[in-house]
Structure formats: C-alpha cells, structure tokens
Design an enzyme around this catalytic site. Structure first.
Site, short mmCIF file in Angstrom:
data_model
loop_
_atom_site.label_atom_id
_atom_site.label_comp_id
_atom_site.label_asym_id
_atom_site.label_seq_id
_atom_site.Cartn_x
_atom_site.Cartn_y
_atom_site.Cartn_z
N GLY A 51 0.83 -1.21 0.00
CA GLY A 51 0.00 0.00 0.00
C GLY A 51 0.85 1.24 0.00
CB ALA A 54 -0.80 11.37 1.73
CG PHE A 55 1.11 11.12 5.69
CD1 PHE A 55 1.51 12.43 5.85
CD2 PHE A 55 -0.24 10.84 5.60
CE1 PHE A 55 0.59 13.45 5.94
CE2 PHE A 55 -1.18 11.86 5.69
CZ PHE A 55 -0.77 13.17 5.86
CB VAL A 58 1.37 -0.38 4.09
CG1 VAL A 58 1.13 -1.56 5.00
CG2 VAL A 58 0.71 0.87 4.67
CE LYS A 73 -0.41 4.28 8.20
NZ LYS A 73 -1.87 4.27 8.31
CG ASP A 167 -10.12 9.96 5.81
OD1 ASP A 167 -10.98 10.18 4.94
OD2 ASP A 167 -8.91 9.82 5.56
N1 LIG Z 1 -2.28 -4.20 8.47
C1 LIG Z 1 -2.41 -4.24 7.15
N2 LIG Z 1 -2.52 -5.41 6.49
C2 LIG Z 1 -2.67 -5.44 5.15
N3 LIG Z 1 -2.72 -4.33 4.36
C3 LIG Z 1 -2.60 -3.14 4.93
C4 LIG Z 1 -2.46 -3.01 6.35
N4 LIG Z 1 -2.40 -1.69 6.65
C5 LIG Z 1 -2.50 -1.04 5.47
N5 LIG Z 1 -2.62 -1.89 4.43
C6 LIG Z 1 -2.72 -1.56 2.99
O1 LIG Z 1 -2.09 -0.32 2.76
C7 LIG Z 1 -3.03 0.64 2.28
C8 LIG Z 1 -2.68 2.01 2.85
O2 LIG Z 1 -2.76 1.93 4.26
P1 LIG Z 1 -3.21 3.15 5.12
O3 LIG Z 1 -4.51 3.67 4.59
O4 LIG Z 1 -3.16 2.76 6.55
O5 LIG Z 1 -2.02 4.13 4.78
P2 LIG Z 1 -1.94 5.69 4.80
O6 LIG Z 1 -0.57 6.09 4.36
O7 LIG Z 1 -2.36 6.18 6.12
O8 LIG Z 1 -3.02 6.05 3.72
P3 LIG Z 1 -4.04 7.20 3.66
O9 LIG Z 1 -3.58 7.90 2.41
O10 LIG Z 1 -5.36 6.49 3.50
O11 LIG Z 1 -3.94 8.01 4.89
C9 LIG Z 1 -4.39 0.12 2.71
O12 LIG Z 1 -5.42 0.58 1.85
C10 LIG Z 1 -4.19 -1.40 2.57
O13 LIG Z 1 -4.32 -1.81 1.23
#
Ligand SMILES: Nc1ncnc2c1ncn2[C@@H]1O[C@H](COP(=O)(O)OP(=O)(O)OP(=O)(O)O)[C@@H](O)[C@H]1O
Length: 445
Positions: A51, A54-55, A58, A73, A167
């Site tokens: 994944g 923006a920040f 993962v 993450k 969100d």
């Molecule tokens: N624990 C996990 N297990 C499996 N996949 C995960 C997990 N955490 C995150 N992901 C994957 O990574 C993607 C991004 O995670 P997340 O939304 O937590 O990141 P973010 O950088 O905070 O993104 P956002 O832009 O939504 O704030 C999720 O949509 C999912 O596909």
C-alpha cells in the site's frame, strides 16, 4: 512459585511438572527479551509493498528473530510536521494500542528513527475494500449487508473508546484471511481544505450553479455504467494523491463546523451507496466539485434507476446521508442495527460466521489481494540530510514524537511462543506435555 505449589498439590506426574515449568520459563525469557530489546527497523526483513499513502508506504515484513510476518507502515516525519498531522499520528498509535477488538487492526509495535515513524501491525492478507470493490464493480444486497454490518460494529467499537475516525473509506476497511473486516488507518485524515468555502457558497442554488453547472453543461449526464468507468479510472490516483479522496467525508467535517461521532455514520452511508451502485454518491471527476456536492447533498443525492436498490437500502442510505440532527446513529449504533435492511443479521455472531467472500490466500506472504506496486515508483524520499525547515525537528529524540514507541506484550501469547491465550487450542500443545496435564494447567494457572 504459584505453579510449583499448584503442581505439588495436583495429580500431575513429575515429568510433566518439569515440562510445564520449562515451558513457562521459556515464555518468561521471551517476555524479558522483548522488554529489554529496543526494537528498530533493522529487526525486520522488508518484503513486498502492499500500500501507498500520502505519508509513506505499507509493506509486509518478517521479524528476523521469530520469523513472524507483519505489515509495516512507515510514515515520513517531515511530511507529518509539514501537514500538521503530528497529533493525528499520535491518536492513531493511541487508538490502535488501546482498543483491543476483533474489528480493529492489531498493533504490535511502534517505534521511530530520525526520519520515520513505524507501525508494526498484523498483516491482513484479504486486501482492502477499495480493491475488492474495484474487482467486483458492485455487490449484491446480501454481500453489502455483511460488510456494512461489520463496519457498523467496527465504528461502534471505536466510538465506545471515544474516538471519531472522520475518514472512514473503503481503503481503510481491511479483510483478514477469512474475509472478515477490520478498520485501520486512524487519524491520518487529509480532508480537502474547504475552509475557504462558506456554507452559503453551497446552499443557495445561485452559487451552486458555478461548478455544478459547468459539470452539467460540459458533459451530458452519464449513465451508471459510464460514471462507474470514470470513477474506476480515477480511483487509485485519488487514493494515492496527497489530498486523498473526499468522497466519504461528512459535510460538517468539510465545513469545519464542529462535528461529532455522527460523521462516521455519514461515511458508512456513502460506502454502502458505493457498494450497491458502483461509485460513491457525490462522485465527480474533480474533488473540489465532490466537496461542493457533499455540502449541498440535498440537491445531489440520487439513486440511479439502473441500480435497482431495494426500498430498505434506499431508506437506510437516506437516513445516513442527511443532516446531523436527523442522522441515524446519533443515539448510538443500536439505532442503525435495528433498521429493517439489516433484518436477519446476527450481530453477536457475525464475526464467527462465513464471510461474504473468502479471500484466496495461499501462504503467509501471499499478496495477491493487493495491487502491485513498483518499488522504484515514488520511493519515500529521505529528507536531505542537514537542511530544510523541518531538519532541526527531525531526530528520534524529537519532542514532537515523544511517547510514540510502544510494545504490545500480547505478542508473547499471539506469536512468539504458544502462551496462555492459546492454551485452549490443543493445536498449540507442546509435544512434551500430556494433553490431560495441559488442560489441568489451563484450568488452574
Ligand atoms: N495491516 C495491514 N494489512 C494489510 N494491508 C494493509 C495493512 N495496513 C495497510 N494496508 C494496505 O495499505 C493501504 C494504505 O494503508 P493506510 O490507509 O493505513 O495508509 P496511509 O498512508 O495512512 O493512507 P491514507 O492515504 O489512506 O492516509 C491500505 O489501503 C491497505 O491496502
């Protein structure tokens, strides 16, 4: 000592007594090791990216000493500071550490180095709801009911701990290996800045004419299928953009009017609409227009006839996508659970039942339920070493991030060595302990 005393009084062979004591010692050693060890990114072997946000990113990773697989993450501190997200990232870490629920992704560790914050979570190999929806287009009433019901329970559990998500979107609804849903990503919300737009900009028909009219006159009205194609084309781009998608954010959050827990029930309504129709209710190619449509929802919430929604489904969506003071859920989740669309849902047992889809997961490192990401594409850049406005704030001893480090000692039970919580399962019975003794141990210690 307690165990020794109990064993002495019980009908357990000497050999088994020794074995149980040995087992407990091993567990204690594991616990002490964990307590002493300063966990860092070097303790993990970094594997596939699953994944991007923006920040940061993962990815799945493997802890070198135990071989256990997790999701890591990684968040860029400078980006958090620049966008004023420090409080949000702390809230995320606090919520994950505090709420122990089936419906919330489990956090095992959080730590930091000079440039990044890290969250080590359980890896949920079933993928996320955004990917599922993109692969399926739309869901049947029964399939949607399953996911919406589990989302209701997840939202209820964070509200019980006095957290508001703000969100909730399909990207943050993850699926475990059995297809059950867990909520993730707390606090890193990135609403579009609509603060410069006044409510009257949206509420009066005149002012609305602006962008909306442009949209209406520039393009003929799209069919459901056309709208779905446009949505799918833009979806991932929106998800990975720095502003994110505003499609599920409640009007009161966009207008920065002050908001309460009800805003999460609005998001639920928007997700339910998308599951049944194929795209979210206020979708537009331009995110700013989406914002305008949301705050002026009365003129824009329409159910396409082709989607053939049941009257109960429409009624529930209408009761979620509405003014805060009329919104279902304002008096607690039970109001929502009692809606006729959920008739037949066994709320107490839904997490024990078969999921709407059982994801295909072949092994612990299987990432087939996620999109493929290019390692070299938009790598999380290291901030240039000694310059830049945020540089002086970037240090692992940085006051902004004090208290971020966390260890969940439940890990000793969950993974490292079989422990108390697993005693119920004979699967975890060490070969050197007799089954009967094991049950005795479980009942007494
Ligand atoms: N624990 C996990 N297990 C499996 N996949 C995960 C997990 N955490 C995150 N992901 C994957 O990574 C993607 C991004 O995670 P997340 O939304 O937590 O990141 P973010 O950088 O905070 O993104 P956002 O832009 O939504 O704030 C999720 O949509 C999912 O596909």
């Amino acid at each position: 000592m307690v165990l020794e005393k109990k064993l002495a009084d019980a009908d357990v062979s000497e050999e088994d007594q020794n074995n149980l004591l040995k087992f407990l010692e091993k567990k204690e050693t594991e616990y002490m090791r964990l307590q002493r060890h300063k966990i860092g990114v070097e303790d993990f072997e970094l594997l596939t990216i699953i994944g991007k946000g923006a920040f940061g990113e993962v990815r799945i990773c493997r802890e070198k000493t135990t071989g256990q697989v997790y999701a890591m993450k990684k968040l860029k501190k400078s980006e958090m500071l620049r966008r004023g997200q420090v409080e949000h990232v702390k809230a995320e870490r606090n919520l994950l550490a505090e709420v122990d629920s089936n419906c919330i992704v489990k956090l095992y560790f959080s730590f930091q180095d000079d440039d990044f914050l890290y969250l080590i979570m359980e890896y949920l190999p079933g993928g996320d709801m955004m990917t599922l929806l993109m692969r399926k287009d739309i869901l049947s009433d029964d399939e949607a009911r399953f996911y919406v019901a589990e989302t209701v329970l997840a939202i209820e559990s964070i509200h019980r701990h006095n957290y508001i998500h703000r969100d909730i979107k399909p990207d943050n609804l993850l699926l475990d290996r059995y297809g059950h849903l867990r909520l993730s990503d707390f606090g890193l919300c990135k609403p579009l800045d609509c603060s410069t737009l006044q409510e009257q900009d949206f509420s009066g028909a005149n002012i609305n004419e602006g962008t909306e009219n442009d949209e209406r006159s520039a393009a003929p009205k799209r069919t459901q299928q056309e709208q779905l194609e446009h949505w799918q084309k833009n979806r991932r781009m929106l998800a990975y953009s720095t502003v994110g998608t505003p499609d599920y954010i409640a009007p009161e959050v966009l207008l920065k009017k002050g908001y309460g827990m009800e805003c999460d029930w609005w998001s639920l309504g928007a997700i339910m609409f998308e599951m049944l129709v194929g795209y979210p209710p206020f979708y537009s190619d331009d995110p700013m227009t989406t914002c305008r449509k949301i705050v002026n929802w009365k003129n824009h919430l329409k159910f396409p006839e082709e989607a053939n929604l049941s009257s109960e489904a429409q009624d529930l969506i209408n009761k979620l996508l509405c003014n805060v003071n009329q919104r279902l859920g304002s008096n607690g989740a039970d109001e929502i659970k009692a809606h006729p669309w959920f008739e037949g849902v066994d709320w107490d047992r839904i997490y024990q039942m078969d999921a709407a889809f059982i994801p295909e997961v072949n092994d612990e490192l299987d990432t087939q339920n996620f999109e493929k990401f290019d390692e070299s594409e938009n790598p999380v850049r290291k901030p240039s070493s000694k310059s830049g406005p945020w540089r002086k704030m970037l240090s692992s001893k940085d006051l902004n991030f004090v208290g971020y480090t966390y260890k969940n000692f439940e890990i000793v039970n969950d993974y490292a060595v079989p422990g108390m919580s697993m005693l119920l399962s004979p699967l975890y019975l060490p070969s050197y302990v007799h089954r009967q003794t094991w049950y005795w141990f479980h009942n007494h210690v």
